[in-house]
Write a protein that holds these residues in place. Sequence first.
Motif, PDB file in Angstrom:
ATOM      1  N   SER A  52       0.825  -1.199   0.000  1.00  0.00           N
ATOM      2  CA  SER A  52       0.000   0.000   0.000  1.00  0.00           C
ATOM      3  C   SER A  52       0.865   1.257   0.000  1.00  0.00           C
ATOM      4  O   SER A  52       2.074   1.195   0.201  1.00  0.00           O
ATOM      5  CB  SER A  52      -0.930  -0.004   1.202  1.00  0.00           C
ATOM      6  OG  SER A  52      -0.177  -0.042   2.403  1.00  0.00           O
ATOM      7  N   SER A  53       0.232   2.370  -0.186  1.00  0.00           N
ATOM      8  CA  SER A  53       0.953   3.628  -0.370  1.00  0.00           C
ATOM      9  C   SER A  53       1.838   3.996   0.814  1.00  0.00           C
ATOM     10  O   SER A  53       2.927   4.552   0.626  1.00  0.00           O
ATOM     11  CB  SER A  53      -0.031   4.765  -0.655  1.00  0.00           C
ATOM     12  OG  SER A  53      -0.944   4.897   0.431  1.00  0.00           O
ATOM     13  N   VAL A  54       1.401   3.668   2.027  1.00  0.00           N
ATOM     14  CA  VAL A  54       2.222   3.983   3.189  1.00  0.00           C
ATOM     15  C   VAL A  54       2.871   2.747   3.780  1.00  0.00           C
ATOM     16  O   VAL A  54       3.514   2.806   4.816  1.00  0.00           O
ATOM     17  CB  VAL A  54       1.409   4.743   4.272  1.00  0.00           C
ATOM     18  CG1 VAL A  54       0.996   6.103   3.740  1.00  0.00           C
ATOM     19  CG2 VAL A  54       0.220   3.930   4.724  1.00  0.00           C
ATOM     20  N   GLY A  55       2.691   1.623   3.133  1.00  0.00           N
ATOM     21  CA  GLY A  55       3.394   0.403   3.517  1.00  0.00           C
ATOM     22  C   GLY A  55       2.716  -0.456   4.557  1.00  0.00           C
ATOM     23  O   GLY A  55       3.273  -1.461   4.985  1.00  0.00           O
ATOM     24  N   GLY A  56       1.503  -0.097   4.963  1.00  0.00           N
ATOM     25  CA  GLY A  56       0.860  -0.850   6.026  1.00  0.00           C
ATOM     26  C   GLY A  56       0.228  -2.156   5.583  1.00  0.00           C
ATOM     27  O   GLY A  56      -0.055  -3.020   6.416  1.00  0.00           O
ATOM     28  N   ILE A  57      -0.002  -2.297   4.302  1.00  0.00           N
ATOM     29  CA  ILE A  57      -0.659  -3.498   3.786  1.00  0.00           C
ATOM     30  C   ILE A  57       0.215  -4.097   2.691  1.00  0.00           C
ATOM     31  O   ILE A  57       0.679  -3.381   1.807  1.00  0.00           O
ATOM     32  CB  ILE A  57      -2.045  -3.164   3.202  1.00  0.00           C
ATOM     33  CG1 ILE A  57      -2.942  -2.569   4.280  1.00  0.00           C
ATOM     34  CG2 ILE A  57      -2.684  -4.412   2.606  1.00  0.00           C
ATOM     35  CD1 ILE A  57      -4.259  -2.025   3.742  1.00  0.00           C
ATOM     36  N   THR A  58       0.423  -5.390   2.781  1.00  0.00           N
ATOM     37  CA  THR A  58       1.146  -6.100   1.741  1.00  0.00           C
ATOM     38  C   THR A  58       0.349  -7.342   1.347  1.00  0.00           C
ATOM     39  O   THR A  58      -0.451  -7.862   2.127  1.00  0.00           O
ATOM     40  CB  THR A  58       2.546  -6.544   2.207  1.00  0.00           C
ATOM     41  OG1 THR A  58       2.418  -7.377   3.363  1.00  0.00           O
ATOM     42  CG2 THR A  58       3.424  -5.347   2.535  1.00  0.00           C
ATOM     43  N   ARG A  59       0.567  -7.776   0.124  1.00  0.00           N
ATOM     44  CA  ARG A  59      -0.032  -9.031  -0.313  1.00  0.00           C
ATOM     45  C   ARG A  59       0.898  -9.708  -1.296  1.00  0.00           C
ATOM     46  O   ARG A  59       1.712  -9.033  -1.946  1.00  0.00           O
ATOM     47  CB  ARG A  59      -1.426  -8.808  -0.922  1.00  0.00           C
ATOM     48  CG  ARG A  59      -1.471  -7.987  -2.181  1.00  0.00           C
ATOM     49  CD  ARG A  59      -2.904  -7.737  -2.616  1.00  0.00           C
ATOM     50  NE  ARG A  59      -2.991  -7.108  -3.919  1.00  0.00           N
ATOM     51  CZ  ARG A  59      -3.371  -7.721  -5.028  1.00  0.00           C
ATOM     52  NH1 ARG A  59      -3.683  -9.010  -4.997  1.00  0.00           N
ATOM     53  NH2 ARG A  59      -3.440  -7.058  -6.166  1.00  0.00           N
ATOM     54  N   TYR A  60       0.781 -11.029  -1.364  1.00  0.00           N
ATOM     55  CA  TYR A  60       1.706 -11.816  -2.150  1.00  0.00           C
ATOM     56  C   TYR A  60       0.985 -12.900  -2.939  1.00  0.00           C
ATOM     57  O   TYR A  60      -0.053 -13.411  -2.523  1.00  0.00           O
ATOM     58  CB  TYR A  60       2.717 -12.503  -1.222  1.00  0.00           C
ATOM     59  CG  TYR A  60       3.569 -11.536  -0.428  1.00  0.00           C
ATOM     60  CD1 TYR A  60       3.176 -11.109   0.825  1.00  0.00           C
ATOM     61  CD2 TYR A  60       4.772 -11.063  -0.951  1.00  0.00           C
ATOM     62  CE1 TYR A  60       3.950 -10.212   1.553  1.00  0.00           C
ATOM     63  CE2 TYR A  60       5.555 -10.181  -0.224  1.00  0.00           C
ATOM     64  CZ  TYR A  60       5.136  -9.751   1.024  1.00  0.00           C
ATOM     65  OH  TYR A  60       5.909  -8.866   1.729  1.00  0.00           O
ATOM     66  N   ALA A  61       1.595 -13.267  -4.033  1.00  0.00           N
ATOM     67  CA  ALA A  61       1.157 -14.458  -4.747  1.00  0.00           C
ATOM     68  C   ALA A  61       1.496 -15.672  -3.887  1.00  0.00           C
ATOM     69  O   ALA A  61       2.507 -15.680  -3.172  1.00  0.00           O
ATOM     70  CB  ALA A  61       1.850 -14.555  -6.093  1.00  0.00           C
TER      71      ALA A  61
END
Length: 119
Positions: free
Chosen positions: A51-60
């Motif tokens: 996310s824009s501020v780095g709080g959310i990530t997701r992966y394959a």
Amino acid sequence: VQLQASGGGLVQAGDSLRLSCAASGRTFSSYAMGWFRQAPGKEREFVAAISSVGGITRYADSVKGRFTISRDNAKNSVYLQMNSLKPEDTAVYYCAAGPLVYGNRYDYWGQGTQVTVSS
């Protein structure tokens, strides 16, 4: 936003690499960032997003637990730490910028960096 990916190379299975993507423009921090890859003869596929501020990530699923996406908005950069690399990770890796971390739309793309993993 202009994006420049770097850090690719030739490594052996089990090794690590860190990809970087440098962005130009003052609006970098307003974009979600993603990494994609395309292997020869295959379609481009999603790898990771932040996310824009780095709080959310997701992966394959294929990279979960091995790859880590991060960003430094002060440096206008996004990174992809790749550990325990496998030959099937061989591809050209692209960074991209888009409005939403869970979205499928990416408006800006970098030129790609080659990652080759030998067995």
